[in-house]
Design a protein around this motif. Structure first.
Motif, PDB file in Angstrom:
ATOM      1  N   ASN A 288       0.882  -1.279   0.030  1.00  0.00           N
ATOM      2  CA  ASN A 288      -0.006   0.122   0.109  1.00  0.00           C
ATOM      3  C   ASN A 288       0.669   1.240   0.004  1.00  0.00           C
ATOM      4  N   TYR A 289       0.224   2.490  -0.329  1.00  0.00           N
ATOM      5  CA  TYR A 289       1.109   3.591  -0.553  1.00  0.00           C
ATOM      6  C   TYR A 289       0.131   4.655   0.133  1.00  0.00           C
ATOM      7  N   THR A 303      -2.932   1.601  -5.285  1.00  0.00           N
ATOM      8  CA  THR A 303      -2.110   2.640  -6.584  1.00  0.00           C
ATOM      9  C   THR A 303      -1.253   3.522  -5.605  1.00  0.00           C
ATOM     10  N   GLU A 304       0.029   3.528  -6.550  1.00  0.00           N
ATOM     11  CA  GLU A 304       1.073   4.294  -5.844  1.00  0.00           C
ATOM     12  C   GLU A 304       0.582   5.978  -5.902  1.00  0.00           C
ATOM     13  N   ILE A 305       0.418   6.650  -4.853  1.00  0.00           N
ATOM     14  CA  ILE A 305      -0.125   7.860  -5.048  1.00  0.00           C
ATOM     15  C   ILE A 305       1.129   8.743  -4.432  1.00  0.00           C
ATOM     16  N   SER A 306       1.292   9.850  -4.569  1.00  0.00           N
ATOM     17  CA  SER A 306       2.724  10.433  -4.175  1.00  0.00           C
ATOM     18  C   SER A 306       2.310  12.182  -4.194  1.00  0.00           C
ATOM     19  N   THR A 307       3.175  12.775  -3.744  1.00  0.00           N
ATOM     20  CA  THR A 307       3.238  14.218  -3.856  1.00  0.00           C
ATOM     21  C   THR A 307       4.686  14.578  -4.398  1.00  0.00           C
ATOM     22  N   ILE A 308       4.501  16.037  -4.946  1.00  0.00           N
ATOM     23  CA  ILE A 308       5.574  16.568  -5.623  1.00  0.00           C
ATOM     24  C   ILE A 308       6.195  17.397  -4.389  1.00  0.00           C
ATOM     25  N   THR A 309       7.535  17.685  -4.475  1.00  0.00           N
ATOM     26  CA  THR A 309       8.271  18.397  -3.349  1.00  0.00           C
ATOM     27  C   THR A 309       9.372  19.278  -3.605  1.00  0.00           C
TER      28      THR A 309
ATOM     29  N   ALA B 114     -16.438  10.248  -5.520  1.00  0.00           N
ATOM     30  CA  ALA B 114     -16.069   9.642  -4.376  1.00  0.00           C
ATOM     31  C   ALA B 114     -16.372   8.288  -4.435  1.00  0.00           C
ATOM     32  N   LEU B 115     -17.552   7.791  -5.150  1.00  0.00           N
ATOM     33  CA  LEU B 115     -18.094   6.638  -5.290  1.00  0.00           C
ATOM     34  C   LEU B 115     -17.236   5.789  -6.249  1.00  0.00           C
ATOM     35  N   SER B 116     -16.563   6.472  -7.273  1.00  0.00           N
ATOM     36  CA  SER B 116     -15.803   5.781  -8.177  1.00  0.00           C
ATOM     37  C   SER B 116     -14.468   5.951  -7.940  1.00  0.00           C
ATOM     38  N   SER B 117     -13.863   6.407  -6.791  1.00  0.00           N
ATOM     39  CA  SER B 117     -12.474   6.699  -6.716  1.00  0.00           C
ATOM     40  C   SER B 117     -11.837   5.472  -6.285  1.00  0.00           C
ATOM     41  N   VAL B 118     -10.776   5.156  -6.894  1.00  0.00           N
ATOM     42  CA  VAL B 118     -10.023   4.022  -6.606  1.00  0.00           C
ATOM     43  C   VAL B 118      -9.205   3.911  -5.228  1.00  0.00           C
ATOM     44  N   GLU B 119      -9.270   5.094  -4.695  1.00  0.00           N
ATOM     45  CA  GLU B 119      -8.553   5.387  -3.374  1.00  0.00           C
ATOM     46  C   GLU B 119      -9.352   4.678  -2.069  1.00  0.00           C
ATOM     47  N   GLY B 120      -8.986   4.919  -1.079  1.00  0.00           N
ATOM     48  CA  GLY B 120      -9.605   4.200   0.265  1.00  0.00           C
ATOM     49  C   GLY B 120     -10.984   4.641   0.421  1.00  0.00           C
TER      50      GLY B 120
END
Lengths: 409, 192
Positions: A288-289, A303-309, B114-120
């Motif tokens: 997980n990410y 899915t790999e989520i990230s931020t720019i810095t 939000a309902l379609s989001s692949v995130e948590g």
């Protein structure tokens, strides 16, 4: 001819003051609507706001904000653009840049915006035309006037606070989250609170900053006021300590959206913190990410989520779990850079609940960073806090300096 | 005789080369608010695109109002008149301040996202919805079965016997629900 050299040392009335720099990162998960705003720091505001008080982040230290950089997940498209601007006290500042056509990023390394404690900041995105749907990542640098100082602000991102709750340090839409796990030692001070709505006559909200349950900083917003601060008290922390902010209502005050901020004075100048906490657990079977600066539940993603810095040196990672993974099981937490794992990684295993690693990793401007969790042998689900130590050496010098003049006669 | 020929050849060759040229225009921003200045880049790009030239500015100086383009295909003086730029900027600002109706429409889009989001968050919403669906369908089946038994029963005693064979539906607990939500998420069936 005799040469006589005089060494003249000037001791000026004002003491030397070398500023400290802090990288701030933010990320919006959803498509950005024109005119929408998000907090200055903190990540995963899935719902961009149109009301300033639901998006702004109050500052607790003085200095300047600079080096705005922004990146879209998709280019706007021909004839369209997105303009990213830092707003200060509900007005647009000069710190801005525009992403247009087939570009996906922009930066403003020229302009700076002064910061005074109590000032309120947000990031706004304005659209021209109908740009392609995109999420955004952004970063700024806070150049503190006081050596070693950094500040941490949060906003509930539009979620009203109606009852006693733990308030988040970093913007999220859930309450009862937001613990800072400290990866270094220093002093917390300067609590600043800004509410969207006054509590009402005879009513109040009391805010406290707690270390291990002990109240250390406190202030109360009451009656027709919307702000309060505690600039008298302070408390020290060591690496591994956890800090939270909580609120308590009296006489059923009006529901409101709070913005909170607190200053951290690191024992080593130039250090600052990225803190992530999640009241739920990452997957115990899959990688997980998570963003490096966030307080949320269910924020881990497959899915790999990230931020720019902006650039800095990452120097340590600390991890605390609510409970142990179990015998023969573990979670490994790693700082990721541009979709690759860095050497800042540690594993919480067996009956342990903590881990940490100290080493230097150079992060460059516009790098992508995030936190990764890798389970081994299906460990027990455990909520997690991660603290990452950042460092920028030198910073900008401000104020008069000691100097030496050698006169040769 | 050779010199004029040389000059002629040189001029012919020269005519086949084009030199890139930056063309600049200065907009009077002295009366602009900071917000208006911040929109200058977006505005000039919008105006030049609408004039038929998809070209981003090579530089925009919001303090002086100077905007530059590399080899623009349009006349900057006619595209970027003071009125054009100011009106365009004000229109962009107005568009950035949505009406309550726009806000409501955008919030609806956010809810759907939000309902379609692949995130948590999206997985959690879909897991809860999936469990609700299954529980409702369970009740439908039980009701359909009950109707069937009623239709088939010959008398009250027979109906009682038939209904007694239908499964008991015990209450769900919060703990069971939380476990089931986690299981649905881990199974991957609500990943999208």
């Amino acid at each position: 001819m005799r040469k006589i050299s005089f060494l003249v040392l000037f001791l000026l009335v004002s003491s030397i003051c070398f500023a400290s720099e802090q990288v701030l990162v933010g990320r919006g998960a959803g498509n950005i609507s024109g005119g929408a705003m998000a907090p200055l720091m903190g990540q995963d505001p899935s719902f961009w706001q149109f009301t300033e008080s639901s998006a702004h982040c109050v500052a607790s230290s003085a200095g300047t904000l600079k080096k705005l950089t922004a990146q879209l997940s998709a280019a706007p498209g021909a004839g369209t653009s997105r303009t990213v601007v830092l707003r200060k006290n509900a007005s647009s500042s000069s710190l801005t840049c525009t992403i247009s056509n087939t570009d996906t990023s922009c930066s403003d390394t020229l302009n700076t915006v002064t910061v005074a404690a109590g000032d309120r900041f947000s990031i706004q995105v304005n659209n021209s035309g109908s740009p392609a749907a995109a999420s955004i990542r952004y970063s700024t640098v806070f150049d503190g006037s006081t050596s070693g100082e950094s500040f941490y602000c949060g906003n509930s991102n539009g979620l009203s606070m109606a009852s006693a709750t733990n308030v988040q340090f970093f913007s999220t839409r859930q309450a009862n989250t937001g613990t800072m796990l400290m990866p270094t030692s220093g002093t917390f001070k300067n609590l600043h609170i800004s509410l969207s709505v006054a509590p009402g006559a005879g009513k109040s909200w009391a805010f406290t900053v707690n270390k291990s349950g002990a109240t250390s900083l406190t202030c109360t917003v009451s009656d027709t006021n919307t702000t309060c601060s505690d600039t008298s008290n302070s408390f020290t922390v060591s690496a591994g300590d956890e800090v939270t902010i909580s609120s308590s209502p009296t006489n059923t005050p009006a529901s409101n959206v709070p913005s909170v901020a607190v200053t951290f004075l690191a024992d080593t100048a130039g250090q600052f913190v990225f803190a992530m906490s999640d009241t739920s657990s990452p997957s115990n079977t899959s990688t997980n990410y998570m963003n490096v600066q966030s307080a949320k539940s269910n924020a881990f993603s497959g899915t790999e989520i990230s931020t720019i810095t902006n650039g800095f040196t990452a120097k340590a990672i600390y991890v605390n779990l609510n409970g142990s993974p179990g015998s023969g099981k573990s979670y490994t937490y790693t700082l990721r850079q541009n979709a690759g794992s860095t050497s800042l990684s540690c594993a919480v295993s067996d009956l342990n609940t903590t881990c940490s690693t100290t080493t230097d990793v150079t992060i460059s401007d516009n790098d992508s960073i995030n936190t990764q969790s890798v389970p081994s042998a299906s460990p027990s689900f455990q909520a997690v806090r991660v603290g990452i130590l950042g460092f920028i050496s030198g910073g900008g010098a401000s104020g008069p300096k000691k100097g030496a003049v050698i006169l040769t006669i | 005789m050779k010199k004029p020929l040389f000059i002629l050849v040189f001029m012919i060759l020269l005519s086949n080369y084009s030199f890139a040229a930056e063309v600049c225009k200065t907009i009077d921003v002295s009366l602009y608010s900071q917000e208006q200045k911040n929109f200058l880049y977006a505005s000039v790009y919008d105006l030049i695109f609408k004039a038929g030239d998809n070209r981003v500015p090579s530089s925009v100086d919001t303090s002086t109002g100077e905007v530059c383009f590399q080899d623009p295909a349009v006349n900057l003086n006619s595209v970027f008149t003071q009125n054009n730029v100011t009106n365009n900027i004000n229109a962009l600002i107005a568009d950035a301040s949505p009406t309550p109706e726009k806000i409501n429409s955008i919030q609806r889009e956010h809810a759907k996202e939000a309902l379609s989001s692949v995130e948590g968050d999206g997985k959690l919403l879909r897991a809860i919805a999936d469990i609700i669906k299954d529980e409702i369908n369970l009740l439908r089946q039980w009701t359909a079965s009950f109707k069937g038994e009623v239709a088939s029963a010959s008398n009250l005693a027979d109906l009682k016997t038939r209904v007694a064979t239908l499964p008991n539906l015990s209450d769900r607990t919060l703990s069971q629900l939380k476990t089931e939500i986690q299981n649905r998420i881990d199974s991957g069936q609500v990943d999208s």
